[in-house]
Design a protein around this motif. Sequence first.
Motif, PDB file in Angstrom:
ATOM      1  N   ARG A  95       0.850  -1.172   0.000  1.00  0.00           N
ATOM      2  CA  ARG A  95       0.000   0.000   0.000  1.00  0.00           C
ATOM      3  C   ARG A  95       0.896   1.235   0.000  1.00  0.00           C
ATOM      4  N   PRO A  96       0.443   2.309  -0.602  1.00  0.00           N
ATOM      5  CA  PRO A  96       1.305   3.484  -0.720  1.00  0.00           C
ATOM      6  C   PRO A  96       1.543   4.165   0.618  1.00  0.00           C
ATOM      7  N   SER A  97       2.734   4.699   0.766  1.00  0.00           N
ATOM      8  CA  SER A  97       3.089   5.482   1.935  1.00  0.00           C
ATOM      9  C   SER A  97       3.901   6.676   1.442  1.00  0.00           C
ATOM     10  N   HIS A  98       3.413   7.877   1.712  1.00  0.00           N
ATOM     11  CA  HIS A  98       4.072   9.098   1.245  1.00  0.00           C
ATOM     12  C   HIS A  98       4.220   9.100  -0.280  1.00  0.00           C
ATOM     13  N   GLY A  99       3.223   8.524  -0.952  1.00  0.00           N
ATOM     14  CA  GLY A  99       3.206   8.548  -2.403  1.00  0.00           C
ATOM     15  C   GLY A  99       4.106   7.534  -3.073  1.00  0.00           C
ATOM     16  N   ALA A 100       4.645   6.593  -2.314  1.00  0.00           N
ATOM     17  CA  ALA A 100       5.541   5.590  -2.885  1.00  0.00           C
ATOM     18  C   ALA A 100       5.154   4.200  -2.378  1.00  0.00           C
ATOM     19  N   PRO A 101       5.554   3.148  -3.088  1.00  0.00           N
ATOM     20  CA  PRO A 101       5.190   1.794  -2.661  1.00  0.00           C
ATOM     21  C   PRO A 101       5.813   1.425  -1.321  1.00  0.00           C
ATOM     22  N   ALA A 102       5.012   0.805  -0.480  1.00  0.00           N
ATOM     23  CA  ALA A 102       5.489   0.342   0.814  1.00  0.00           C
ATOM     24  C   ALA A 102       4.887  -1.025   1.092  1.00  0.00           C
ATOM     25  N   TYR A 103       5.564  -1.815   1.919  1.00  0.00           N
ATOM     26  CA  TYR A 103       5.145  -3.201   2.158  1.00  0.00           C
ATOM     27  C   TYR A 103       5.010  -3.447   3.653  1.00  0.00           C
ATOM     28  N   PHE A 104       3.927  -4.137   4.004  1.00  0.00           N
ATOM     29  CA  PHE A 104       3.531  -4.340   5.392  1.00  0.00           C
ATOM     30  C   PHE A 104       3.187  -5.812   5.628  1.00  0.00           C
ATOM     31  N   ALA A 105       3.415  -6.284   6.912  1.00  0.00           N
ATOM     32  CA  ALA A 105       3.063  -7.672   7.212  1.00  0.00           C
ATOM     33  C   ALA A 105       2.936  -7.954   8.710  1.00  0.00           C
ATOM     34  N   PRO A 106       2.021  -7.422   9.454  1.00  0.00           N
ATOM     35  CA  PRO A 106       1.187  -6.265   9.139  1.00  0.00           C
ATOM     36  C   PRO A 106       1.924  -4.941   9.343  1.00  0.00           C
ATOM     37  N   LYS A 107       3.076  -4.965  10.071  1.00  0.00           N
ATOM     38  CA  LYS A 107       3.867  -3.752  10.233  1.00  0.00           C
ATOM     39  C   LYS A 107       4.683  -3.503   8.968  1.00  0.00           C
ATOM     40  N   GLN A 108       5.033  -2.262   8.746  1.00  0.00           N
ATOM     41  CA  GLN A 108       5.827  -1.939   7.571  1.00  0.00           C
ATOM     42  C   GLN A 108       7.237  -2.496   7.709  1.00  0.00           C
ATOM     43  N   PHE A 109       7.733  -3.093   6.610  1.00  0.00           N
ATOM     44  CA  PHE A 109       9.104  -3.603   6.637  1.00  0.00           C
ATOM     45  C   PHE A 109       9.952  -3.085   5.486  1.00  0.00           C
ATOM     46  N   VAL A 110       9.322  -2.539   4.434  1.00  0.00           N
ATOM     47  CA  VAL A 110      10.068  -1.971   3.304  1.00  0.00           C
ATOM     48  C   VAL A 110       9.370  -0.718   2.801  1.00  0.00           C
ATOM     49  N   GLN A 111      10.147   0.294   2.478  1.00  0.00           N
ATOM     50  CA  GLN A 111       9.664   1.507   1.816  1.00  0.00           C
ATOM     51  C   GLN A 111      10.531   1.699   0.574  1.00  0.00           C
ATOM     52  N   LEU A 112       9.899   1.755  -0.581  1.00  0.00           N
ATOM     53  CA  LEU A 112      10.627   1.908  -1.839  1.00  0.00           C
ATOM     54  C   LEU A 112      10.517   3.342  -2.339  1.00  0.00           C
ATOM     55  N   TRP A 113      11.637   3.870  -2.788  1.00  0.00           N
ATOM     56  CA  TRP A 113      11.669   5.201  -3.413  1.00  0.00           C
ATOM     57  C   TRP A 113      12.236   5.043  -4.815  1.00  0.00           C
ATOM     58  N   PRO A 114      11.402   4.729  -5.802  1.00  0.00           N
ATOM     59  CA  PRO A 114      11.902   4.424  -7.160  1.00  0.00           C
ATOM     60  C   PRO A 114      12.639   5.578  -7.826  1.00  0.00           C
ATOM     61  N   THR A 115      12.273   6.805  -7.490  1.00  0.00           N
ATOM     62  CA  THR A 115      12.918   7.960  -8.121  1.00  0.00           C
ATOM     63  C   THR A 115      13.648   8.837  -7.110  1.00  0.00           C
ATOM     64  N   GLY A 116      13.889   8.329  -5.928  1.00  0.00           N
ATOM     65  CA  GLY A 116      14.599   9.089  -4.913  1.00  0.00           C
ATOM     66  C   GLY A 116      13.668   9.778  -3.937  1.00  0.00           C
ATOM     67  N   HIS A 117      14.281  10.305  -2.877  1.00  0.00           N
ATOM     68  CA  HIS A 117      13.498  10.951  -1.825  1.00  0.00           C
ATOM     69  C   HIS A 117      14.384  11.950  -1.099  1.00  0.00           C
ATOM     70  N   HIS A 118      13.913  13.187  -0.997  1.00  0.00           N
ATOM     71  CA  HIS A 118      14.646  14.255  -0.310  1.00  0.00           C
ATOM     72  C   HIS A 118      16.078  14.379  -0.852  1.00  0.00           C
TER      73      HIS A 118
END
Length: 203
Positions: free
Chosen positions: A23-46
Motif C-alpha cells: 500500500r502506498p506510503s508518502h506517495g511511494a510503494p510500501a510493504y507491510f506484514a502487518p507492520k511496515q518492513f520496506v519503503q521503496l523510493w523508485p525515483t529518490g526521496h529528499h
Amino acid sequence: MASPDLAARVRKICLALPGAIERPSHGAPAYFAPKQFVQLWPTGHHDHQFAHLWCAAPPGAQEALVGSNPKRFFRPPYVGGRGWIGVRLDGRVDWVEVETLCEEAYRTVGPHPDPVKSQPVPGGVVHELPADLREALITNSTALKAWKDITPLARNEFICWVEDAKQATTRERRIRRTREELEEGQRRPCCWPGCRHRERTGR
C-alpha cells in the motif's frame, strides 16, 4: 533514473512473503506484514535523488552494512534511528542481496500469522470447533479439504463424537480417527448414534 522494472522486482520479492501486502506510503510503494518492513523510493526521496529503498533490520545490521560498504548502504532519515537500512538501487543491483535484505526486514518486524494456521475452519450447527480438533485438521490438507466439503450437520457429528469422549486418551484417538476417516472419504463418524445436543436444540 530508476529501471522500469525496479518497482516490479521489489514488489515480487515482498509479496512472495506470507501475509505481505502493498500500500502506498508518502506517495511511494510500501510493504507491510502487518507492520511496515520496506519503503521503496523508485525515483529518490529528499536528499537522496537516486532509486533506493529503506528496510527494517535486526540490531547491529545497519552499522555493519554501512561500515562495510558506505557507497551502497546508508542510514536513512526518520527510520534510521530504529535501525533501518537505506539501500541504493541505482547502477548494477544485486537482486539476490535485495531479496535477502527484504526477507530479513520481514522477519525483523514479525511475528507473522501463519497463513495456514490462521485460516478459518468451520464448525458444526450446534458445536463450535474445538482447538485440538482444529489443529489436527489444519496440519493435514486432505482431511481439511474433506472437512470443508462436508455439510455443517456432518461436521457437527464429528465434533460431538470427539467432545463426548470421557478420557483424554479416548479423545485423542477420536481426533486421530476423525482425520483418518475424512482422508478415507467418510462423511460421518463410524458407529456413532448421532448428536443428542442437536435434537435438544431442534437444529
